[in-house]
Scaffold this motif. Structure first.
Motif, short mmCIF file in Angstrom:
data_model
loop_
_atom_site.label_atom_id
_atom_site.label_comp_id
_atom_site.label_asym_id
_atom_site.label_seq_id
_atom_site.Cartn_x
_atom_site.Cartn_y
_atom_site.Cartn_z
N TRP A 45 -20.25 -36.28 -31.58
CA TRP A 45 -19.47 -37.38 -30.99
C TRP A 45 -20.26 -38.68 -31.04
O TRP A 45 -19.72 -39.73 -31.41
N TRP A 80 -12.95 -34.39 -33.48
CA TRP A 80 -12.73 -35.83 -33.68
C TRP A 80 -13.84 -36.44 -34.52
O TRP A 80 -13.59 -37.25 -35.40
N SER A 137 -12.71 -30.65 -28.82
CA SER A 137 -11.97 -31.85 -29.20
C SER A 137 -12.91 -32.92 -29.72
O SER A 137 -12.64 -33.55 -30.75
#
Length: 125
Positions: A87, A124, A120
């Motif tokens: 991330w 992403w 998630s």
């Protein structure tokens, strides 16, 4: 502990106009030791760098050192560190194809240990 310091800084955000200048010594100390950090410290560091939008030229050596260290360890990262690292590099728009490839290779073994949010975030990134 430098990793804990970065983690807290990432939570409080950019408070002062000369925030980056105030971090110069911390940046240098971190750069000198980041090669010895484990997955938790590394993921806290890059998460803070991304959240604080520290991506100028003076921050490049630290990003690169963290990337090299993560590459050497990513196969043994815990699930949360894997997700946070992916991330952080994506959020900071860091081009790190080798690191992303290594994370992609390591992530399937950690899927069951990842929270829905970590899954998630990793997808992403």
């Amino acid at each position: 502990n430098l990793a804990a310091c970065w983690s807290r800084l990432g939570r409080i955000g950019r408070a002062e106009p000369d925030f980056e200048e105030q971090l110069a010594e911390l940046r240098l100390q971190t750069l000198a030791s980041v090669g010895e950090w484990g997955d938790h410290g590394l993921s806290n560091l890059v998460h803070a760098l991304a959240k604080l939008r520290l991506s100028g030229a003076e921050w490049q050596p630290l990003w690169l050192a963290a990337e090299r260290t993560a590459l050497a360890q990513v196969s043994s990262f815990e699930a949360q560190a894997t997700s946070n690292t992916a991330w952080s590099y994506a959020k900071a728009r860091r081009r790190a194809p080798e690191l992303f490839d290594a994370i992609a290779a390591a992530a399937p073994a950690r899927v069951r240990a990842m929270s829905p949010q970590a899954l998630s975030n990793t997808a992403w990134a």
